[in-house]
Design an enzyme around this catalytic site. Sequence first.
Site, mmCIF file in Angstrom:
data_model
loop_
_atom_site.group_PDB
_atom_site.id
_atom_site.type_symbol
_atom_site.label_atom_id
_atom_site.label_comp_id
_atom_site.label_asym_id
_atom_site.label_seq_id
_atom_site.Cartn_x
_atom_site.Cartn_y
_atom_site.Cartn_z
ATOM 1 N N GLU A 12 47.941 41.952 34.309
ATOM 2 C CA GLU A 12 47.921 40.957 33.379
ATOM 3 C C GLU A 12 46.519 40.495 33.086
ATOM 4 O O GLU A 12 46.166 39.997 31.980
ATOM 5 C CB GLU A 12 48.835 39.888 33.751
ATOM 6 C CG GLU A 12 50.332 40.362 33.709
ATOM 7 C CD GLU A 12 50.883 40.852 34.966
ATOM 8 O OE1 GLU A 12 52.136 40.826 35.427
ATOM 9 O OE2 GLU A 12 49.848 41.175 35.759
ATOM 10 N N LEU A 13 45.689 40.270 34.053
ATOM 11 C CA LEU A 13 44.491 39.729 33.966
ATOM 12 C C LEU A 13 43.570 40.656 33.127
ATOM 13 O O LEU A 13 42.853 40.140 32.252
ATOM 14 C CB LEU A 13 43.850 39.265 35.181
ATOM 15 C CG LEU A 13 42.508 38.506 35.039
ATOM 16 C CD1 LEU A 13 42.559 37.297 34.483
ATOM 17 C CD2 LEU A 13 41.799 38.401 36.598
ATOM 18 N N LYS A 14 43.472 41.883 33.367
ATOM 19 C CA LYS A 14 42.878 42.822 32.870
ATOM 20 C C LYS A 14 42.997 42.767 31.135
ATOM 21 O O LYS A 14 42.130 42.534 30.316
ATOM 22 C CB LYS A 14 43.072 44.168 33.317
ATOM 23 C CG LYS A 14 42.374 45.212 32.409
ATOM 24 C CD LYS A 14 42.958 46.659 32.751
ATOM 25 C CE LYS A 14 42.458 47.700 32.017
ATOM 26 N NZ LYS A 14 41.204 47.854 31.794
ATOM 27 N N SER B 279 31.743 61.159 31.252
ATOM 28 C CA SER B 279 32.793 60.708 30.625
ATOM 29 C C SER B 279 32.414 59.885 29.226
ATOM 30 O O SER B 279 31.343 59.477 29.084
ATOM 31 C CB SER B 279 33.795 59.888 31.053
ATOM 32 O OG SER B 279 32.911 58.574 31.483
ATOM 33 N N GLU C 165 35.570 64.633 29.373
ATOM 34 C CA GLU C 165 36.560 64.135 30.350
ATOM 35 C C GLU C 165 37.876 63.542 29.956
ATOM 36 O O GLU C 165 38.270 62.593 30.590
ATOM 37 C CB GLU C 165 35.810 63.352 31.484
ATOM 38 C CG GLU C 165 34.946 64.036 32.311
ATOM 39 C CD GLU C 165 34.288 63.227 33.316
ATOM 40 O OE1 GLU C 165 34.970 62.375 33.969
ATOM 41 O OE2 GLU C 165 33.123 63.515 33.658
ATOM 42 N N ASP D 126 29.544 64.559 41.637
ATOM 43 C CA ASP D 126 29.185 63.113 41.457
ATOM 44 C C ASP D 126 29.466 62.389 42.806
ATOM 45 O O ASP D 126 30.474 62.765 43.421
ATOM 46 C CB ASP D 126 29.958 62.347 40.445
ATOM 47 C CG ASP D 126 29.466 62.372 38.921
ATOM 48 O OD1 ASP D 126 28.417 63.056 38.709
ATOM 49 O OD2 ASP D 126 30.309 62.222 38.123
ATOM 50 N N HIS E 126 27.781 49.126 31.430
ATOM 51 C CA HIS E 126 28.672 48.224 31.905
ATOM 52 C C HIS E 126 28.557 46.933 30.961
ATOM 53 O O HIS E 126 29.407 45.901 31.366
ATOM 54 C CB HIS E 126 28.580 47.677 33.493
ATOM 55 C CG HIS E 126 28.919 49.114 34.354
ATOM 56 N ND1 HIS E 126 27.938 49.976 34.703
ATOM 57 C CD2 HIS E 126 30.150 49.101 35.112
ATOM 58 C CE1 HIS E 126 28.685 51.001 35.373
ATOM 59 N NE2 HIS E 126 29.856 50.415 35.683
ATOM 60 N N CYS F 206 25.533 55.457 33.769
ATOM 61 C CA CYS F 206 26.858 56.011 34.287
ATOM 62 C C CYS F 206 27.891 56.484 33.216
ATOM 63 O O CYS F 206 27.201 56.442 32.063
ATOM 64 C CB CYS F 206 27.577 54.737 34.782
ATOM 65 S SG CYS F 206 28.904 54.899 36.119
#
Length: 765
Positions: free
Chosen positions: A16-18, A440, A491, A606, A701, A733
């Site tokens: 839920e937090l996400k 990705s 990916e 990786d 990020h 990344c």
Amino acid sequence: MLKHNLGYPRIGIRRELKKASEAYWSNKIDSNSLFEVGEKIREENWKLQEEANLDLIPCNDFSFYDHVLDMSLLLGVIPESYHSIPVIHNNIDLYFSMARGFQRNEWDIKAMEMTKWFNTNYHYIVPEFDKNQKFSIFSNKIFDELEESKKILKSIKKIKPVLIGPVSYLFLGKEKEKSFHKMDLIENIIPIYIKIIKKLKNEGINWIQLDEPILVLDMSEKEKEAFKYAYGEISKFCSDINIMLASYFDGMSENMFLFQDMSIQALHIDLVEDSEQMEKILSFFSRESKMILSLGLIDGRNVWKNNYANSVQKIENAIESIGEDRIMIAPNCSLIHVPIDIEYEHSIHIAIKNRMSFAKQKIYELNDLVEIVKGNKNILFKNSSLLEKSSSIFYDQKIKERMTKITDQDIQRNNHFYIRQKKQKNKFRLPLFPTTTIGSFPQTKEIRSLRNKLRKKELSQESYNEKIKDFIVDVIKKQEKIDLDVLVHGEFERTDMVEYFSDKLKGILSTNNGWVQSYGSRCVKPPVIYGDVGRISDMTVEWICFAQSKTKKLMKGMLTGPVTILQWSFVRNDQPIYHTAYQIAWAIREEVLSLEKSGIQIIQIDEPALREGLPLKKKNWKSYFDWSIKAFRISSSGVKDETQIHTHMCYSEFNDIFEHIADLDADVITMETSRSKMELLKAFSVFSYPNEIGPGVYDIHSPRIPTVEEIFDLIKKASNKLPIKNIWVNPDCGLKTRKWEEVLKSLHNMTKAAKIARKKLVNSS
């Protein structure tokens, strides 16, 4: 004998937090709606732990993004650049800007640096300190959540606020200038800690947990002196409240002398990671201390049931040595590293599930241990029966025998890198500063919807595959338009870089709802390695070959390395970890050879988790590198000289292990350097890295789009430290979590910067 917990998962049973955080960032909900989700999760967590009959329940262990960042906001450690944004009017937006960066109109401020939390797969936001750093009580989060907990829990005596201790907090940060040492700030920060502790005491709190995981490290003299000063002052001014110091992730007996003449009420030790420390610590407690000893017995980083017989033996030894009234029991560390509730898993084989335990179950295991100590042997007998295993589900004799036949030839390439490099350059004819990505590309709602329909059998496997192929063709066209030199297939068929392979390997399973937080709103489902691991058939070959057939450019085969599959999984605990690593490595080796045989000339294996698996104490580094490097080389060394092996690492400190990274003997390594402004390159002043390297030139990020100029500047910094012929240009990344509009603009700027570098830096060198 009190039962307590160090911390509980904060993401919610259904993440839920996400979902709420990402909705808030997208302006789909307001801050009040976000806060309501946080309140509900906290309430559920507190009630669950109270129902489990814990004597002390953590408070302030909840976080909207990261508990270290929470601490920075509490202490007012906020870089000036974030204070200067006039459009930020509240603490939550300031908080998220520090974590994610801020880019709007003329405002363009980068996110703060992020790195791994000790040797876990959790990431924290690195505090930044000035020489004259001022500390203050800036945020009221800890006090607001305390008021909430008072309304939920039946007794205030159960509430135990949790804070990162002052020495560990300083240790986790970084100096923005080199004219001082961060431990010099200890005298500035301690008065604020004392104010916080006194304020909590005035609110009726009896116990406070201060996390000092620095105690399990090889502490420097400066850190030891800071520790003595900090807790000397806290003991002096906060003697009327019970302070528990919590150490975890390893043993701390080497630093036990720091507690001489110190009036701290309780010490928590990790007996999962280091059970041998107990004898030395009990000796200290029986001779010189009146402190309570908290035994960390339940594994907060793995999903297996506790072996009650072993834990009860430790409890009884401690009781015999110092008395039951001076003993507490708890998990060894916070439970944020494990999923929430095993009862939400309905597809795991019963023989395996019966041996598993998630956060909720681990809390109840504490009750079982107390009951056994009181004399209930039925619980002990049932536990022992569940842990017995002899089934072929867990064991494969052929795999075990194969691991005994690994030779030196299996772990080395045919020729030295400089010979391989010449062959590869002649074959590939890539430009200087070749551009690529890590693997990705964005996993859109459409892709997630397709996967969900496949799972619900609303879409056939054949239809699903055709649609994924359409995404692959589209991403190839996008990369060709951007003019990347080495392409990837995106990916799109993979949910997660480890989970994908776990679904295709014998001896590993994926959970349905086993989510844990990696950073911020990023949650992962670590696979569970329950038995001997082997490759069943090709895992990636069909997809990679399809992608290569759609372009004339080089296509990278994308695999996850054995150490990362190991570190990012919950690993079986009934055999040495390196045995499991070698089994995974051999399975990956078979896939590498199959890719090569199918015509794929560049293969990336990786290993982002190589650094995080490093033992916290240097005395244990050699044995770790011996087996982890061997595992990688088993996976990568079977190919011809002309086949180029790449690997990738991210978000860890690498400067102190570069010689070991070189031992991997990958032809090309890509690494994170953008958030730390290329600090990694300092390592090359003392170590000449022999192979090719791509120091990541932009931070994936954060949603902000890097400019051509800043990317070029990072390439220029790299070219001042590395041979130009060895430098690759890439993000730091994978791009799975980003949006397409961010990705396309950022990659366009990246390739443009690389082309400028080919003109300006090559001609000037």
